[in-house]
Design an enzyme around this catalytic site. Structure first.
Site, PDB file in Angstrom:
ATOM      1  N   TRP A 134      38.669  26.506   1.759  1.00 47.34           N
ATOM      2  CA  TRP A 134      37.861  28.495   0.925  1.00 47.34           C
ATOM      3  C   TRP A 134      37.461  28.802   1.811  1.00 47.34           C
ATOM      4  CZ3 TRP A 134      39.711  27.602  -2.867  1.00 47.34           C
ATOM      5  CH2 TRP A 134      39.250  25.948  -4.213  1.00 47.34           C
ATOM      6  N   ASP A 153      29.892  31.138   1.585  1.00 54.09           N
ATOM      7  CA  ASP A 153      30.167  29.802   0.283  1.00 54.09           C
ATOM      8  C   ASP A 153      29.410  28.464   0.202  1.00 54.09           C
ATOM      9  OD1 ASP A 153      31.078  28.298  -1.995  1.00 54.09           O
ATOM     10  OD2 ASP A 153      33.537  28.761  -1.002  1.00 54.09           O
ATOM     11  N   LYS A 163      30.319  22.296  -9.121  1.00 55.89           N
ATOM     12  CA  LYS A 163      29.837  21.163  -7.796  1.00 55.89           C
ATOM     13  C   LYS A 163      28.235  20.543  -8.633  1.00 55.89           C
ATOM     14  CE  LYS A 163      33.343  22.575  -7.086  1.00 55.89           C
ATOM     15  NZ  LYS A 163      34.119  23.277  -5.390  1.00 55.89           N
TER      16      LYS A 163
HETATM   17  C1  LIG Z   1      35.655  24.384  -5.294  1.00 54.15           C
HETATM   18  C2  LIG Z   1      35.044  25.835  -4.343  1.00 54.15           C
HETATM   19  C3  LIG Z   1      35.731  26.648  -4.629  1.00 54.15           C
HETATM   20  C4  LIG Z   1      36.544  27.912  -5.924  1.00 54.15           C
HETATM   21  O1  LIG Z   1      35.422  27.666  -7.065  1.00 54.15           O
HETATM   22  P1  LIG Z   1      35.940  28.326  -8.187  1.00 54.15           P
HETATM   23  O2  LIG Z   1      34.200  28.344  -9.195  1.00 54.15           O
HETATM   24  O3  LIG Z   1      37.227  26.988  -8.832  1.00 54.15           O
HETATM   25  O4  LIG Z   1      36.336  29.167  -8.178  1.00 54.15           O
HETATM   26  C5  LIG Z   1      34.990  27.808  -3.489  1.00 54.15           C
HETATM   27  N1  LIG Z   1      34.702  27.320  -2.886  1.00 54.15           N
HETATM   28  C6  LIG Z   1      33.818  25.536  -2.486  1.00 54.15           C
HETATM   29  C7  LIG Z   1      33.015  25.741  -1.086  1.00 54.15           C
HETATM   30  C8  LIG Z   1      34.722  25.405  -3.588  1.00 54.15           C
HETATM   31  O5  LIG Z   1      33.554  23.854  -3.336  1.00 54.15           O
END
Ligand SMILES: *Cc1c(COP(=O)(O)O)cnc(C)c1O
Length: 376
Positions: A102, A187, A211
Site C-alpha cells: 500500500w 495510512d 477494514k
Molecule cells: C485496503 C487498503 C487500502 C486501499 O483502500 P481502498 O479503500 O480500496 O482505496 C489502502 N491502504 C491500506 C493500508 C489498506 O489496507
C-alpha cells in the site's frame, strides 16, 4: 440465518450488533418514517448523526481541538492522490517510507503528479516491487536507521499496518523512525481503532472504512489544523481538505449509509469498552492464531519477522499451492471464509479485524492444528 466466520481482508466482517441495528433504520430511521439512505444530508436527522459520529471518533481517540475530523469518499486510494494534491506545491518534495504494497501504491500515485520529487526515505522491501526500483518481499517494518527523512520534505508518508504483507509497526509511533520536524502522514486503514493510539507524532492519518470501521464508501481523515494551514489553495474544491473542513465534510453529499453504519460500529466499540477493550480482544486473537502457526512452523510458514507481525492480518504459506487450495476449501466446509491471500502474494491471510469474534479465531486455530496433523 446462517452467518459464516468471515476472515476477509476488506471489506471485512462487521459487528452483528451494528448490522442488526441497521435493519430497522433502513426502513425507518429513529422514528422519522424514512430510511437512513432516504434522508437529506442537510436535514435534522442526518445532521445529528453526522455530529454523533464525529463525537464518537473524537472521544474514542481522545482528539483535542488541534484536529480536524473529515469524513470523505474515494477510499484510502483517493487519499494517495489527495495528499500530494493538497501538500505538494510546485517545488515541494515528499518522502515515503515503504513497508509493503500500500505504501508503494501511495508513492506511485504521488510520482504520477510530481515525479522524482516523491522520494523513498526508507524501505524494508527486498525484491523487485510494484514500482520500478522499489522492493517487494516485505517481511518486516523498517528499522529506524534505514530511514533518512529529507528535512525539506513537505511530509513523510508511512503505513501503520501493511494489509497485504501482514507487517505492522505497532503502537510506539515515536520509535518508528526519526522524521525530525517533517510532518508525518500515515495510512492507518487496516489498524484504525484496533488499540489506543498515540497520535502525537502525526499530522495527518487516514483510514478507509472497510477494514475496521464500516462498509466501503467512507474514508476518515484526521488532519491537524496547523498542517492543514500549509495546504495549497489552487486545486478543485472537491479534493481540497480545506474546503471540506470549512464545510464540515458536507461540501457535497456524503456517503450517508456508510457514515451511518460506521456510527453503529463506533458505538459498538464504545459499548465493548473502547480502544483498550479492542486492544485486549485483538491481542488475544493474534496470540491464539500465531501460536497455531508456530506449533506447526514447518507446515505453516509465516514469513514476517515476529516483532513486525500484524495483529490484524496474519499471512502464511503452506508447503505447496495445492495444499493451500485444499486448506481454503476445507476451511469453507467448516464455515470459515475469506482466507485466501492477496492475489499479488498468494498463500493464506487471516484478517482479525475488531469485529472478528475471538471464538472464530479459536475455531480456526483448532482447524489448523487438525489440518496440519492430517496433511503434514
Ligand atoms: C485496503 C487498503 C487500502 C486501499 O483502500 P481502498 O479503500 O480500496 O482505496 C489502502 N491502504 C491500506 C493500508 C489498506 O489496507
Amino acid at each position: 440465518m446462517a452467518r459464516v466466520m468471515n476472515f476477509g481482508a476488506g471489506p471485512g466482517t462487521l459487528p452483528l450488533a451494528a448490522l442488526e441495528r441497521a435493519q430497522e433504520d433502513l426502513l425507518d430511521f429513529d422514528g422519522t418514517g424514512m430510511g437512513i439512505c432516504e434522508h437529506s444530508h442537510r436535514g435534522k436527522a442526518y445532521s445529528a448523526l453526522h455530529a454523533e459520529i464525529k463525537a464518537l471518533l473524537t472521544s474514542l481517540l481522545g482528539l483535542d481541538e488541534s484536529w480536524e475530523v473529515l469524513l470523505l469518499q474515494g477510499g484510502a486510494s483517493a487519499q494517495f492522490a489527495q495528499i500530494p494534491m493538497n501538500f505538494l506545491g510546485p517545488e515541494a518534495r515528499a518522502d515515503y517510507v515503504l513497508t509493503g504494497t500500500w505504501g508503494e501504491h501511495a508513492l506511485a500515485e504521488a510520482r504520477r503528479m510530481v515525479g522524482g520529487r516523491a522520494r523513498v526515505a526508507g524501505t524494508s522491501g527486498t525484491g523487485p516491487g510494484a514500482v520500478a526500483h522499489l522492493g517487494a518481499g516485505y517481511t518486516r517494518v523498517v528499522r529506524p536507521e534505514e530511514v533518512t527523512v529529507d528535512p525539506g520534505a513537505s511530509y513523510v508518508h508511512c503505513t501503520s499496518n501493511e494489509t497485504v504483507h501482514g507487517v505492522q509497526f505497532g503502537h510506539v509511533p515515536g520509535r518508528w523512525f526519526d522524521a525530525g520536524a517533517v510532518p508525518v502522514v500515515c495510512d492507518v486503514s487496516s489498524d484504525f481503532l484496533a488499540a489506543p493510539t498515540d497520535l502525537s507524532p502525526f499530522s495527518l492519518v487516514y483510514a478507509g472504512a472497510q477494514k475496521n470501521l464500516g462498509p466501503s464508501g467512507l474514508v476518515v481523515v484526521l488532519v491537524r489544523k496547523d498542517f492543514l494551514a500549509r495546504a495549497v489553495t489552487h486545486l478543485p474544491n472537491i479534493f481540497s481538505y480545506a474546503v471540506q473542513a470549512k464545510n464540515d465534510s458536507l461540501y457535497n453529499t456524503p456517503a450517508t449509509l456508510s457514515v451511518y453504519l460506521a456510527r453503529n460500529v463506533l458505538s459498538w466499540v464504545g459499548d465493548l469498552g473502547g480502544l483498550p477493550a479492542m486492544e485486549a480482544r485483538n491481542h488475544g486473537k493474534a496470540t491464539t492464531l500465531y501460536a497455531a502457526i508456530d506449533r506447526a512452523a514447518e507446515f505453516y510458514r509465516a514469513p514476517v519477522e515476529k516483532t513486525s507481525r500484524s495483529v490484524m492480518n496474519a499471512v502464511f504459506r503452506l508447503p505447496t499451492e495445492a495444499l493451500e487450495n485444499a486448506f481454503v476449501a476445507a476451511a469453507e466446509k467448516e464455515g470459515m471464509f475469506g482466507l485466501k491471500g492477496h492475489r499479488s502474494v498468494g498463500g493464506i491471510r487471516v484478517s482479525m479485524y475488531n469485529a472478528v469474534e475471538p471464538a472464530w479465531i479459536s475455531a480456526l486455530a483448532a482447524f489448523m492444528d487438525d489440518f496440519a496433523r492430517k496433511a503434514g
